[in-house]
Design a protein around this motif. Structure first.
Motif, PDB file in Angstrom:
ATOM      1  N   SER A 149      56.881  85.217  66.295  1.00 38.82           N
ATOM      2  CA  SER A 149      56.308  85.441  64.939  1.00 38.82           C
ATOM      3  C   SER A 149      55.338  84.412  64.806  1.00 38.82           C
ATOM      4  CB  SER A 149      57.095  85.480  63.782  1.00 38.82           C
ATOM      5  OG  SER A 149      58.110  86.601  64.199  1.00 38.82           O
ATOM      6  N   ASP A 150      55.612  83.222  65.016  1.00 37.28           N
ATOM      7  CA  ASP A 150      54.935  81.752  64.726  1.00 37.28           C
ATOM      8  C   ASP A 150      53.651  81.862  65.569  1.00 37.28           C
ATOM      9  OD1 ASP A 150      56.607  81.105  63.001  1.00 37.28           O
ATOM     10  OD2 ASP A 150      57.551  79.678  64.302  1.00 37.28           O
ATOM     11  N   ARG A 192      51.211  84.604  64.439  1.00 32.85           N
ATOM     12  CA  ARG A 192      50.496  84.043  63.235  1.00 32.85           C
ATOM     13  C   ARG A 192      49.255  82.935  63.972  1.00 32.85           C
ATOM     14  NH1 ARG A 192      54.360  82.833  60.580  1.00 32.85           N
ATOM     15  NH2 ARG A 192      54.776  80.812  61.173  1.00 32.85           N
ATOM     16  N   GLN A 193      49.478  82.226  64.504  1.00 37.55           N
ATOM     17  CA  GLN A 193      48.493  81.175  65.002  1.00 37.55           C
ATOM     18  C   GLN A 193      47.283  81.954  65.872  1.00 37.55           C
ATOM     19  OE1 GLN A 193      48.163  77.965  64.165  1.00 37.55           O
ATOM     20  NE2 GLN A 193      50.260  78.143  62.899  1.00 37.55           N
ATOM     21  N   LYS A 220      45.314  83.874  63.150  1.00 40.68           N
ATOM     22  CA  LYS A 220      44.511  82.725  62.438  1.00 40.68           C
ATOM     23  C   LYS A 220      43.290  82.406  63.430  1.00 40.68           C
ATOM     24  CE  LYS A 220      44.949  78.310  60.102  1.00 40.68           C
ATOM     25  NZ  LYS A 220      45.708  77.247  60.006  1.00 40.68           N
ATOM     26  N   ARG A 249      45.630  84.660  55.784  1.00 37.55           N
ATOM     27  CA  ARG A 249      46.557  84.514  56.831  1.00 37.55           C
ATOM     28  C   ARG A 249      47.168  85.697  56.676  1.00 37.55           C
ATOM     29  NH1 ARG A 249      50.512  79.556  55.744  1.00 37.55           N
ATOM     30  NH2 ARG A 249      51.744  80.814  57.169  1.00 37.55           N
ATOM     31  N   GLU A 267      51.107  87.215  57.896  1.00 39.19           N
ATOM     32  CA  GLU A 267      52.534  86.716  58.217  1.00 39.19           C
ATOM     33  C   GLU A 267      53.233  87.878  59.128  1.00 39.19           C
ATOM     34  OE1 GLU A 267      54.224  84.274  57.479  1.00 39.19           O
ATOM     35  OE2 GLU A 267      52.835  83.275  55.998  1.00 39.19           O
ATOM     36  N   PHE A 268      54.004  87.188  59.919  1.00 39.52           N
ATOM     37  CA  PHE A 268      54.717  88.252  61.033  1.00 39.52           C
ATOM     38  C   PHE A 268      56.114  87.681  60.889  1.00 39.52           C
ATOM     39  CE2 PHE A 268      50.454  88.153  62.851  1.00 39.52           C
ATOM     40  CZ  PHE A 268      50.384  89.410  63.406  1.00 39.52           C
TER      41      PHE A 268
END
Length: 258
Positions: A110-111, A114-115, A118, A96, A98-99
Motif C-alpha cells: 500500500s505504501d 501511494r508513493q 504521487k 493524494r 490512499e491505499f
C-alpha cells in the motif's frame, strides 16, 4: 468535368472512393442518431455559457430590461471576479490517494502504491490541471475529466548486450540506437464541456449509456492515424495538411448545422 473526374485512372496510385458495407452503414447510422440527440441536449447549455463568457469579456452588456430589474449589486462580472478569488482555495496543492491494506502483510504494498501514484501525479502536472476543471464546475456546473494512458518512446543510445565469449575476450563496450519507452503511466486530460455531448436520458454519470468527446485534428494528424489503421478514408478528407485556417472557435456550437 464531373465525367472526366469520375473516370478511373490507369495510375497505380488511384484508389476508388471508400464505400462502407451494409454493416458499417448501420453502425454509422446508429452512431449519428445518438450523436445528434446528444448535441441537441448540449446546445442550450452552450448558448448560456457563451452569453456568460461574452458578458465577462465585455463583449456585450445585459439587455436593458434585465439590467433595470436587477436589484442586487452582484452582477455577472463581479461573480466571475469573486469566483477567481475562491477557486484557488478549492484547489488541492498536494492531492493524494490512499491505499488501505486488506491484510496485515499488505501495508508495504500500500505504501509503495501511494508513493507511485504521487510520483505519477507530479509527472502529469495534476495540480495545475485542476484549475480549468474547478472553474467549469463552479461557473458552468459541469466539469469533465478523461483518463488516458500515456506512453512515450524515444530513440536512445543503449548499451548492446554482450555474449559470455565477448566478455571473456574483453571486447569493447558498444552502443546502438534503440526505441525505448521512457514514460508509461496514466494521465488525465481536461475536456471542455462545449465539446462534450452526453446521453440526454441520463440523470447522472452512473446511468449514462453513452457520451461523445469532440476533438479537432489536422489532415496531417488524420493521415498519421490512417497509417496506423485507425481510419481508412483519410484521402477523401478535404483541407490542407497542417492548416489552421479551419481551427475551431470556442462556443461555436450554437446552430443546428454545427
Amino acid at each position: 468535368m464531373d465525367d472526366i473526374l469520375n473516370v478511373p485512372s490507369t495510375d497505380d496510385t488511384y484508389k476508388a472512393p471508400y464505400e462502407p458495407d451494409a454493416g458499417e452503414k448501420k453502425r454509422i447510422r446508429f452512431f449519428r442518431d445518438r450523436l445528434d440527440l446528444a448535441k441537441r441536449n448540449n446546445r442550450q447549455h452552450v448558448r448560456n455559457w457563451k452569453n456568460f463568457n461574452d458578458v465577462y469579456l465585455g463583449l456585450q452588456e445585459l439587455p436593458k430590461d434585465q439590467a433595470d430589474n436587477i436589484q442586487s449589486d452582484l452582477k455577472i462580472k463581479w461573480a466571475w471576479q469573486r469566483w477567481q478569488s475562491v477557486s484557488p482555495k478549492i484547489m488541492d496543492p498536494e492531492p493524494r490517494l490512499e491505499f488501505r491494506p486488506i491484510e496485515i502483510g499488505d501495508q508495504r504494498v500500500s505504501d509503495i502504491l501511494r508513493q507511485l501514484v504521487k510520483f505519477q501525479m507530479v509527472q502529469d502536472e495534476f495540480v495545475s490541471k485542476q484549475t480549468a476543471v474547478i472553474d467549469d464546475a463552479g461557473i458552468k456546473g459541469l466539469a469533465v475529466w478523461k483518463v488516458l494512458w500515456h506512453q512515450r518512446e524515444e530513440t536512445l543510445q543503449v548499451r548492446r548486450a554482450q555474449t559470455i565469449e565477448e566478455r571473456a575476450a574483453g571486447a569493447p563496450i558498444q552502443f546502438e540506437e534503440s526505441r525505448v519507452i521512457t514514460e508509461n503511466r496514466p494521465t488525465v486530460a481536461y475536456v471542455d464541456p462545449v465539446d462534450f455531448f452526453w446521453d440526454p436520458a441520463a440523470s447522472s454519470d452512473k446511468d449514462m449509456r453513452y457520451c461523445f468527446h469532440r476533438i479537432y485534428l489536422s489532415k496531417g494528424e488524420l493521415k498519421a492515424r490512417g497509417a496506423k489503421g485507425i481510419y481508412s478514408n483519410v484521402d477523401q478528407v478535404c483541407g490542407d495538411e497542417n492548416s489552421d485556417e479551419d481551427a475551431p472557435k470556442r462556443f461555436d456550437e450554437t446552430n443546428d448545422e454545427a
